[in-house]
Design a protein around this motif. Structure first.
Motif, PDB file in Angstrom:
ATOM      1  N   UNK A 108      -0.985  14.572  -5.366  1.00  0.00           N
ATOM      2  CA  UNK A 108      -2.369  14.804  -4.936  1.00  0.00           C
ATOM      3  C   UNK A 108      -3.216  13.564  -5.179  1.00  0.00           C
ATOM      4  N   UNK A 109      -4.019  13.207  -4.185  1.00  0.00           N
ATOM      5  CA  UNK A 109      -4.954  12.091  -4.334  1.00  0.00           C
ATOM      6  C   UNK A 109      -6.341  12.635  -4.667  1.00  0.00           C
ATOM      7  N   UNK A 110      -7.310  11.736  -4.851  1.00  0.00           N
ATOM      8  CA  UNK A 110      -8.661  12.169  -5.199  1.00  0.00           C
ATOM      9  C   UNK A 110      -9.434  12.686  -3.989  1.00  0.00           C
ATOM     10  N   UNK A 111      -8.939  12.447  -2.785  1.00  0.00           N
ATOM     11  CA  UNK A 111      -9.601  12.984  -1.597  1.00  0.00           C
ATOM     12  C   UNK A 111      -9.381  14.490  -1.530  1.00  0.00           C
ATOM     13  N   UNK A 112     -10.339  15.196  -0.953  1.00  0.00           N
ATOM     14  CA  UNK A 112     -10.309  16.661  -0.951  1.00  0.00           C
ATOM     15  C   UNK A 112      -9.028  17.225  -0.361  1.00  0.00           C
ATOM     16  N   UNK A 164      -6.293  15.133   0.487  1.00  0.00           N
ATOM     17  CA  UNK A 164      -5.394  13.996   0.513  1.00  0.00           C
ATOM     18  C   UNK A 164      -4.189  14.116  -0.398  1.00  0.00           C
ATOM     19  N   UNK A 165      -3.093  13.513   0.055  1.00  0.00           N
ATOM     20  CA  UNK A 165      -1.856  13.426  -0.716  1.00  0.00           C
ATOM     21  C   UNK A 165      -1.298  12.011  -0.565  1.00  0.00           C
ATOM     22  N   UNK A 166      -0.484  11.610  -1.513  1.00  0.00           N
ATOM     23  CA  UNK A 166       0.035  10.234  -1.536  1.00  0.00           C
ATOM     24  C   UNK A 166       1.556  10.225  -1.669  1.00  0.00           C
ATOM     25  N   UNK A 167       2.176   9.299  -0.910  1.00  0.00           N
ATOM     26  CA  UNK A 167       3.621   9.097  -0.930  1.00  0.00           C
ATOM     27  C   UNK A 167       3.935   7.632  -1.238  1.00  0.00           C
ATOM     28  N   UNK A 168       5.168   7.335  -1.648  1.00  0.00           N
ATOM     29  CA  UNK A 168       5.574   5.938  -1.829  1.00  0.00           C
ATOM     30  C   UNK A 168       5.499   5.182  -0.503  1.00  0.00           C
ATOM     31  N   UNK A 169       5.369   3.845  -0.560  1.00  0.00           N
ATOM     32  CA  UNK A 169       5.173   3.047   0.662  1.00  0.00           C
ATOM     33  C   UNK A 169       6.254   3.226   1.712  1.00  0.00           C
ATOM     34  N   UNK A 170       7.505   3.417   1.289  1.00  0.00           N
ATOM     35  CA  UNK A 170       8.598   3.441   2.256  1.00  0.00           C
ATOM     36  C   UNK A 170       8.816   4.796   2.913  1.00  0.00           C
ATOM     37  N   UNK A 171       8.011   5.789   2.589  1.00  0.00           N
ATOM     38  CA  UNK A 171       8.186   7.142   3.131  1.00  0.00           C
ATOM     39  C   UNK A 171       8.046   7.139   4.657  1.00  0.00           C
ATOM     40  N   UNK A 172       8.981   7.782   5.330  1.00  0.00           N
ATOM     41  CA  UNK A 172       8.960   7.847   6.803  1.00  0.00           C
ATOM     42  C   UNK A 172       8.383   9.198   7.213  1.00  0.00           C
ATOM     43  N   UNK A 173       7.099   9.325   7.020  1.00  0.00           N
ATOM     44  CA  UNK A 173       6.428  10.612   7.202  1.00  0.00           C
ATOM     45  C   UNK A 173       6.371  11.040   8.660  1.00  0.00           C
ATOM     46  N   UNK A 174       6.412  10.061   9.584  1.00  0.00           N
ATOM     47  CA  UNK A 174       6.275  10.383  11.006  1.00  0.00           C
ATOM     48  C   UNK A 174       7.422  11.230  11.533  1.00  0.00           C
ATOM     49  N   UNK A 175       8.511  11.313  10.780  1.00  0.00           N
ATOM     50  CA  UNK A 175       9.651  12.116  11.219  1.00  0.00           C
ATOM     51  C   UNK A 175       9.631  13.524  10.635  1.00  0.00           C
ATOM     52  N   UNK A 176       8.625  13.833   9.835  1.00  0.00           N
ATOM     53  CA  UNK A 176       8.567  15.142   9.189  1.00  0.00           C
ATOM     54  C   UNK A 176       7.994  16.192  10.139  1.00  0.00           C
ATOM     55  N   UNK A 223       0.835  -1.202   0.000  1.00  0.00           N
ATOM     56  CA  UNK A 223       0.000   0.000   0.000  1.00  0.00           C
ATOM     57  C   UNK A 223       0.866   1.245   0.000  1.00  0.00           C
ATOM     58  N   UNK A 224       0.430   2.294  -0.689  1.00  0.00           N
ATOM     59  CA  UNK A 224       1.144   3.576  -0.599  1.00  0.00           C
ATOM     60  C   UNK A 224       0.903   4.202   0.766  1.00  0.00           C
ATOM     61  N   UNK A 225       1.568   5.295   1.028  1.00  0.00           N
ATOM     62  CA  UNK A 225       1.343   6.051   2.259  1.00  0.00           C
ATOM     63  C   UNK A 225       0.495   7.268   1.914  1.00  0.00           C
ATOM     64  N   UNK A 226      -0.718   7.307   2.421  1.00  0.00           N
ATOM     65  CA  UNK A 226      -1.622   8.426   2.175  1.00  0.00           C
ATOM     66  C   UNK A 226      -1.712   9.309   3.417  1.00  0.00           C
ATOM     67  N   UNK A 227      -1.799  10.603   3.195  1.00  0.00           N
ATOM     68  CA  UNK A 227      -1.964  11.538   4.309  1.00  0.00           C
ATOM     69  C   UNK A 227      -3.113  12.491   4.015  1.00  0.00           C
TER      70      UNK A 227
END
Length: 388
Positions: free
Chosen positions: A153-157, A159-171, A131-135
């Motif tokens: 950009x995702x289809x959610x109002x 929403x944005x999408x990142x590759x699966x391995x993205x470590x978003x929690x450190x941003x 699965x990708x990483x969606x935020x």
């Protein structure tokens, strides 16, 4: 760790996952984390490699394997370099006996594949993709935050999408509460609620509050948002998440399973909208929890369906005339989706269907179904009803 030692470590981890799946114990991600916690000498590269090997084997086996070795042999069958690591050296798995059976390949156990076929689920193999990483951008904090690089950009109002391995929690954006990790499909189901500022909205099965936070943002902290659940430990995770997100209009209510109306009596006929994100089989989340398909039984599926029907009936009592009831399951099976929606309408003639229009998904009965194959999201069924 040597490459061969990593393979043996993955086999050891798989043995724990298989044992837990048979006993309906801890999920794979927790078991893997605990395994490494006891082996702090393993480096980050070792941890990543062992985890990837273990999940690769889990995804490759349709039926629950007999052993972790049998699961890894399923992968090695089509991967000569991996098979060569079964060399019997120190910390390595023993050499492969040509007569040694590998675990069976496939998407899911036979009975579950039959249910997916009956529910006309296309591309079931997509359920086992990574699965990708969606935020979701948290509009309570920032309408357009400085997102980490790599977003699409995702289809959610929001929403944005990142590759699966993205470590978003450190941003910085995540740490400051400007974004929340939430699958695109989950975001879309929250949009179906159409929560507005000033309303009274109830999230009947809130869990740790992922959808609750999305509803709070849609309401712009104006109005009353009631987050309910019968799991005290999960519900207790919501207040600190809400504080981080800047959500101030959330009230938590702990329910007693099968006696929910004792705590919900003050809300009877008072809600503008109720979200029922009901307990379910989770067939739509296999991309994230692939071993879950080994745990599910037909008896458990029947039990989930019964719980869903009961919770829908409970929710119906909370909605005021003209109000909305949104039913969601992270399942692709009709027994937890289209059949439930049809059954609700049959039991409640004072309600009508109001099937949502989404930028993704396909119509299924009285609702919409999202799937990894068609929409690149987790699998969801969502239906909306209006009280007459």
């Amino acid at each position: 760790m040597t490459p061969a030692a990593r393979v043996q470590a993955a086999i050891d981890v798989l043995d724990l996952v298989i044992e837990a799946a048979r006993a309906n114990g801890a999920p794979a991600d927790r078991l893997i984390s605990e395994w490494f916690r006891a082996r702090r000498w393993a480096g980050s590269g070792d941890r990543r490699a062992v985890r990837e090997l273990a999940y690769r084997a889990i995804r490759a086996c349709g039926e629950i394997p007999e052993t972790g070795r049998a699961a890894m042999l399923r992968v090695a069958t089509d991967d000569a370099p991996l098979a060569a690591l079964f060399d019997g050296s120190r910390h390595a798995p023993a050499p492969i006996d040509p007569a040694e059976p590998a675990a069976a390949a496939g998407v899911a156990p036979e009975w579950l594949m039959r249910r997916l076929f009956e529910s006309e689920v296309e591309g079931p193999e997509a359920l086992l993709d990574r699965a990708p990483l969606d935020v979701r951008v948290n509009t309570l904090k920032a309408a357009s935050p400085d997102l980490p690089e790599g977003a699409e950009k995702s289809v959610a109002a929001h929403g944005w999408r990142y590759p699966p391995e993205t470590r978003i929690e450190q941003s910085a954006a995540y740490l400051s509460g400007m974004i929340e990790v939430q699958d695109t499909g989950s975001q879309l189901t929250c949009e179906v609620v159409a929560a507005r500022p000033g309303e009274t909205v109830i999230d009947l099965c809130a869990g740790a509050g992922g959808k609750t936070l999305a509803l709070a943002a849609a309401m712009d902290n104006a109005g009353t948002l009631v987050a309910c659940d019968a799991d005290r430990a999960r519900l207790q995770r919501l207040p600190p998440r809400a504080e981080r997100a800047g959500a101030t209009n959330i009230r938590t209510v702990l329910l007693d399973a099968n006696r929910e109306m004792q705590a919900l009596q003050p809300f009877v006929g008072a809600a503008d909208a109720v979200l029922v994100d009901a307990p379910c089989s989770g067939t739509g989340t296999w991309r994230r929890n692939p071993e879950a398909r080994w745990r599910l039984t037909e008896k458990q599926l029947d039990r989930y369906a019964a719980i869903q029907s009961r919770l829908l009936d409970v929710a119906a009592t909370l909605v005021k005339p003209g109000g909305r009831l949104v039913f969601v399951t992270c399942s692709l099976l009709d027994v937890e989706g289209a059949d439930q929606a049809q059954g609700f309408l049959a039991r409640h003639p004072d309600w009508r269907s109001d099937r949502p229009v989404l930028p993704a998904g396909t119509a299924r009965g009285q609702g919409m179904r999202l799937s990894p194959f068609h929409d690149g999201t987790d699998g969801f069924f969502v239906a909306r009803f209006v009280r007459l």
